[in-house]
Structures are given as structure tokens and as C-alpha cells.
Scaffold this motif. Structure first.
Motif, PDB file in Angstrom:
ATOM      1  N   SER A   1      59.388  12.896 -39.535  1.00  0.00           N
ATOM      2  CA  SER A   1      58.651  12.929 -38.268  1.00  0.00           C
ATOM      3  C   SER A   1      57.830  14.204 -38.127  1.00  0.00           C
ATOM      4  CB  SER A   1      59.638  12.805 -37.101  1.00  0.00           C
ATOM      5  OG  SER A   1      60.318  11.571 -37.133  1.00  0.00           O
TER       6      SER A   1
ATOM      7  N   VAL B   1      70.186  11.688 -40.573  1.00  0.00           N
ATOM      8  CA  VAL B   1      69.314  11.827 -39.410  1.00  0.00           C
ATOM      9  C   VAL B   1      68.362  12.990 -39.608  1.00  0.00           C
ATOM     10  CG1 VAL B   1      69.256  12.344 -36.937  1.00  0.00           C
ATOM     11  CG2 VAL B   1      70.979  10.792 -37.829  1.00  0.00           C
TER      12      VAL B   1
ATOM     13  N   ALA C   1      66.026   5.447 -40.179  1.00  0.00           N
ATOM     14  CA  ALA C   1      67.091   6.414 -40.478  1.00  0.00           C
ATOM     15  C   ALA C   1      68.369   6.046 -39.741  1.00  0.00           C
ATOM     16  CB  ALA C   1      66.640   7.824 -40.097  1.00  0.00           C
ATOM     17  N   ASP C   2      68.228   5.678 -38.466  1.00  0.00           N
ATOM     18  CA  ASP C   2      69.409   5.274 -37.689  1.00  0.00           C
ATOM     19  C   ASP C   2      70.076   4.044 -38.284  1.00  0.00           C
ATOM     20  OD1 ASP C   2      69.123   7.358 -35.967  1.00  0.00           O
ATOM     21  OD2 ASP C   2      68.351   6.192 -34.280  1.00  0.00           O
TER      22      ASP C   2
ATOM     23  N   SER D   1      60.294   5.850 -38.450  1.00  0.00           N
ATOM     24  CA  SER D   1      61.163   6.614 -39.363  1.00  0.00           C
ATOM     25  C   SER D   1      62.516   6.871 -38.726  1.00  0.00           C
ATOM     26  CB  SER D   1      60.490   7.949 -39.724  1.00  0.00           C
ATOM     27  OG  SER D   1      59.234   7.741 -40.341  1.00  0.00           O
ATOM     28  N   HIS D   2      62.483   7.193 -37.440  1.00  0.00           N
ATOM     29  CA  HIS D   2      63.714   7.435 -36.679  1.00  0.00           C
ATOM     30  C   HIS D   2      64.620   6.205 -36.721  1.00  0.00           C
ATOM     31  CE1 HIS D   2      65.543   8.383 -32.440  1.00  0.00           C
ATOM     32  NE2 HIS D   2      66.464   8.273 -33.375  1.00  0.00           N
ATOM     33  N   SER D   3      64.063   5.047 -36.445  1.00  0.00           N
ATOM     34  CA  SER D   3      64.866   3.827 -36.383  1.00  0.00           C
ATOM     35  C   SER D   3      65.388   3.403 -37.749  1.00  0.00           C
ATOM     36  CB  SER D   3      64.049   2.690 -35.752  1.00  0.00           C
ATOM     37  OG  SER D   3      63.768   2.971 -34.395  1.00  0.00           O
TER      38      SER D   3
ATOM     39  N   GLU E   1      72.880   8.965 -31.184  1.00  0.00           N
ATOM     40  CA  GLU E   1      71.689   8.348 -31.769  1.00  0.00           C
ATOM     41  C   GLU E   1      70.952   7.481 -30.752  1.00  0.00           C
ATOM     42  OE1 GLU E   1      72.886   6.263 -35.229  1.00  0.00           O
ATOM     43  OE2 GLU E   1      73.374   8.063 -36.379  1.00  0.00           O
TER      44      GLU E   1
ATOM     45  N   LEU F   1      65.471  15.008 -33.231  1.00  0.00           N
ATOM     46  CA  LEU F   1      66.409  14.471 -34.215  1.00  0.00           C
ATOM     47  C   LEU F   1      67.134  15.580 -34.961  1.00  0.00           C
ATOM     48  CD1 LEU F   1      64.354  11.523 -35.748  1.00  0.00           C
ATOM     49  CD2 LEU F   1      66.100  11.448 -33.985  1.00  0.00           C
TER      50      LEU F   1
ATOM     51  N   GLY G   1      64.969  11.208 -40.728  1.00  0.00           N
ATOM     52  CA  GLY G   1      64.290  11.091 -39.442  1.00  0.00           C
ATOM     53  C   GLY G   1      63.525  12.340 -39.047  1.00  0.00           C
TER      54      GLY G   1
END
Length: 302
Positions: free
Chosen positions: A88, A80, A38-39, A34-36, A159, A197, A84
Motif C-alpha cells: 500500500s 499484514v 493480505a487479510d 492489497s489489504h483484503s 483486521e 496496517l 498489506g
């Protein structure tokens, strides 16, 4: 350029993490995927910020379009947080109460390792650029990234740094899950990644807010501008100086000056206009407005 590199790296990393998350069932890897993603989405906002902020000013926008960089970077920072961070944390909390069995730990470690290499390469590129630009302005790299006027560079560095920290948290969460057999650690890793995040997003949102509402440059820049004005043979005194960022490395300058001599009104106006045109030849000055000082106004101390 660094935004494009970061975008490509995030797409590759997001795909790898998503596949690994499905194969392993790891909550931390779901958070990292999810983080990636979003980035990667945020990089699109940053690319738009770079392109729209460099447009030439027109009659409707006398101060240019530089502040567009802060608008689109603000939207990226919100992304973010909403995508993200929220996903998360929610995933981690859900896994605490209804954990899924995890397996194929080697796949998880391999993906985390490759991701670390890609994210590290992207961070290295942005750090090199930050050092180069900070040296140009005689500032420390960390201070320039955190407080400088370039929101795109700040977002990419933040990021990528958060990505590497998130990978470390995910690795520890998965490792402790494997060693103890308790999924709590994996779920905790997902929650911690979300909180990380959220912290980065709040930092970026606040910095962009400061520049959108009007942010003065450091005292060193103000002193330099005042010294350059007073160094002109036509200017005897400086009684007022306003500098405000209107875009990355772009300033709006307003000053009240006392000219040498006591010429007629027409002559004084022509001198002021000529000085304004000369000031605007500086690449860092978007617009300059000069006015006359009143005799009883105190001089600025440089």
C-alpha cells in the motif's frame, strides 16, 4: 467459525476491490485490494492456528500445543505488514510521482459501500463473540480482545476494524481526488492505509510475542488460583505460585505448598499427586506441578 466467516468476506471483498481498482485506476482502491488479499491469506494462518493449537498433549509436548496459536497468529501479523502495509505504501508513493488518471468514481463508491457492509458483518460477529467470552471471564470486551489469551479473536477484530478504517480513508481519498482533480489525495489515502496496517501488524506481533516468551495472567486470576488452592483442606500454606499461559485460556500452574500435618514421605507424595490430578480437571489448566514448601519460606499474601 468467525475466522471462516472473515475469510469468505475477505475473498469476496478482495475480488470486488481488485476489479474496481482496475476499472477506476484509484491508488486507494489498489491499497484496499492489497489489504483484503493480505487479510484473506492471513485468515488461512488463523484457521491453521485454531486447528493445531487444540491437539491433545503427548509425551513430547507435556504442555500441549496451545502455543501454536501464537506462532501462526504471529505469521499472520507479519503477513499484514509485509503484504498489506508495504504494498500500500509503495503504491501510494509511486502514484505520487506517476499518477494514473482515475475515472468511474461511482464504481469505486459502490464497491466501498458493499465492502463496508461485508466487513461490518464480519466485525459484528467477532464483537458478539468477544462480548460473550469477556463476560464469561468477567472482563471488559476491549481489554479481553487486546490483552486476552485468544490470538485468533484479537486478529479478526483488529483486521476487521482496520478494514473499516481503511475503507473510510479510501473513500475520503477518492472523494477529494474527484472534488479537487488532484491525484495527491488518492495517493495519500493509499499511504495512510499502509501505515494503518503497519500499526495493526506491530500491535499483533507484539501481543503474540508476549505470549510466546511466557505471559502471566492478570492479578485477578492469580488471586483466584491461590484462593482455590488454600481452600483445599489438605493445604495449610502457599509460598510460591507460578501461572503462565501455554495457549488460549490454558495455563501451566506451579505451586509450593505446606500440607496439613506431618505425614510420612510416601503419604505426602500421594496427597500432592492427588491434588495435581484434581487441579488438572479444570478446563483452563493444561498442567499442574506441586512441590513442598520449606518452613522458613514466607506465605503468599492473597
Amino acid at each position: 467459525m468467525i475466522v471462516v466467516i472473515a475469510f469468505i468476506a475477505n475473498i469476496l471483498v478482495a475480488i470486488a476491490k481488485s476489479v474496481a481498482a482496475v476499472l477506476t485506476g484509484s491508488a486507494s482502491l489498489v491499497a484496499e485490494a492489497s489489504h483484503s488479499w493480505a487479510d484473506a491469506g492471513n485468515e488461512i494462518f488463523l484457521i491453521v492456528a485454531d486447528r493445531r493449537s487444540v491437539r491433545q498433549k503427548d509425551d513430547g509436548h507435556p504442555l500441549g500445543f496451545g502455543r501454536e496459536a501464537y506462532v501462526w497468529s504471529l505469521l499472520a501479523a507479519v503477513g499484514v505488514f509485509t503484504v498489506g502495509a508495504v504494498v500500500s505504501v509503495m503504491n501510494g508513493v509511486q502514484q505520487l510521482f506517476d499518477p494514473e488518471p482515475a475515472s468511474d468514481y461511482l464504481i469505486a463508491y459502490a464497491v466501498l459501500g458493499v465492502s463496508a457492509l461485508l466487513e461490518g458483518a464480519s466485525l459484528l460477529q467477532s464483537v458478539i463473540q468477544a462480548r460473550r467470552t469477556a463476560s464469561k471471564y468477567r472482563r471488559r470486551s476491549f481489554d479481553y480482545v487486546l490483552n486476552g489469551s485468544d490470538p485468533t479473536l484479537r486478529a479478526v477484530v483488529a483486521e476487521d476494524s482496520a478494514a473499516l478504517a481503511g475503507l473510510a480513508i479510501a473513500f475520503l481519498g477518492i472523494l477529494l481526488h474527484q472534488l479537487t482533480g488532484d491525484p495527491f489525495w488518492d495517493s495519500l489515502g493509499s499511504i495512510l492505509i499502509g501505515l494503518l496496517l503497519a500499526g495493526v501488524a506491530i500491535l499483533l506481533i507484539n501481543q503474540n510475542r508476549r505470549y510466546l516468551v511466557g505471559f502471566n495472567p492478570p492479578d485477578r486470576v492469580r488471586r483466584g488460583a491461590a484462593e482455590q488452592l488454600l481452600a483445599r483442606p489438605e493445604i495449610a500454606r502457599l509460598t510460591y505460585l507460578h501461572l503462565e499461559f501455554v495457549g488460549p485460556s490454558r495455563l501451566f500452574l506451579v505451586a509450593a505448598v505446606d500440607l496439613v500435618g506431618d505425614g510420612p514421605e510416601e503419604q505426602v507424595a500421594r496427597v500432592l499427586r492427588r491434588i495435581e490430578r484434581q487441579i488438572k480437571q479444570d478446563d483452563h489448566i493444561e498442567q499442574a506441578v506441586l512441590t513442598l514448601s520449606v518452613s522458613d519460606e514466607p506465605s503468599l499474601i492473597v
